[in-house]
Design a protein around this motif. Sequence first.
Motif, short mmCIF file in Angstrom:
data_model
loop_
_atom_site.label_atom_id
_atom_site.label_comp_id
_atom_site.label_asym_id
_atom_site.label_seq_id
_atom_site.Cartn_x
_atom_site.Cartn_y
_atom_site.Cartn_z
N MET A 1 26.33 -3.27 111.41
CA MET A 1 25.48 -2.12 111.60
C MET A 1 26.33 -1.03 112.23
N LEU A 2 26.27 0.15 111.64
CA LEU A 2 26.97 1.30 112.20
C LEU A 2 25.94 2.29 112.73
N THR A 3 26.15 2.73 113.92
CA THR A 3 25.25 3.71 114.52
C THR A 3 26.06 4.58 115.47
N GLY A 4 25.55 5.76 115.73
CA GLY A 4 26.23 6.65 116.65
C GLY A 4 25.87 8.10 116.39
N CYS A 5 26.34 8.93 117.26
CA CYS A 5 26.08 10.37 117.17
C CYS A 5 26.81 10.98 115.99
N SER A 6 26.39 12.18 115.62
CA SER A 6 27.05 12.92 114.54
C SER A 6 28.52 13.15 114.88
N GLY A 7 29.35 12.96 113.87
CA GLY A 7 30.76 13.28 114.02
C GLY A 7 31.64 12.21 114.65
N VAL A 8 31.10 11.01 114.91
CA VAL A 8 31.92 9.99 115.56
C VAL A 8 32.70 9.12 114.58
N GLY A 9 32.44 9.29 113.27
CA GLY A 9 33.19 8.55 112.27
C GLY A 9 32.45 7.42 111.58
N GLN B 1 33.28 3.66 104.86
CA GLN B 1 34.13 3.71 103.67
C GLN B 1 35.30 2.75 103.80
N GLU B 2 35.88 2.65 104.96
CA GLU B 2 36.99 1.72 105.18
C GLU B 2 36.51 0.27 105.07
N LEU B 3 35.36 -0.03 105.63
CA LEU B 3 34.83 -1.39 105.55
C LEU B 3 34.51 -1.77 104.11
N LEU B 4 33.98 -0.83 103.33
CA LEU B 4 33.67 -1.12 101.93
C LEU B 4 34.92 -1.46 101.13
N ILE C 1 25.93 -5.82 102.02
CA ILE C 1 24.77 -5.08 101.52
C ILE C 1 24.73 -3.78 102.28
N VAL C 2 24.62 -2.68 101.56
CA VAL C 2 24.54 -1.37 102.19
C VAL C 2 23.08 -0.96 102.26
N MET C 3 22.64 -0.63 103.45
CA MET C 3 21.29 -0.14 103.66
C MET C 3 21.39 1.17 104.43
N ASP C 4 20.72 2.17 103.94
CA ASP C 4 20.71 3.46 104.61
C ASP C 4 19.33 3.67 105.20
N ALA C 5 19.21 3.52 106.51
CA ALA C 5 17.92 3.64 107.18
C ALA C 5 17.36 5.05 107.08
#
Length: 59
Positions: A1-9, A15-18, A25-29
């Motif tokens: 799970m990736l989460t964080g403020c705008s602009g943190v990468g 993209q690197e993990l993919l 599985i990619v899920m876009d909340a």
Amino acid sequence: MLTGCSGVGKTTTAQELLQRETNYIVMDADILYNIMPHETEEDLLDWVEHIMEFSLTIM
């Protein structure tokens, strides 16, 4: 799970993990958030519950 403020990468990291991982599985909340009502705290809790239920079905 990736989460964080705008602009943190988050996008760069995803993209690197993919490129490195093949079993994912990619899920876009945000997509689910945009189609579900979210005007009240109860709406937000319902959204979180839906995300969790969906996540459990794909594990």
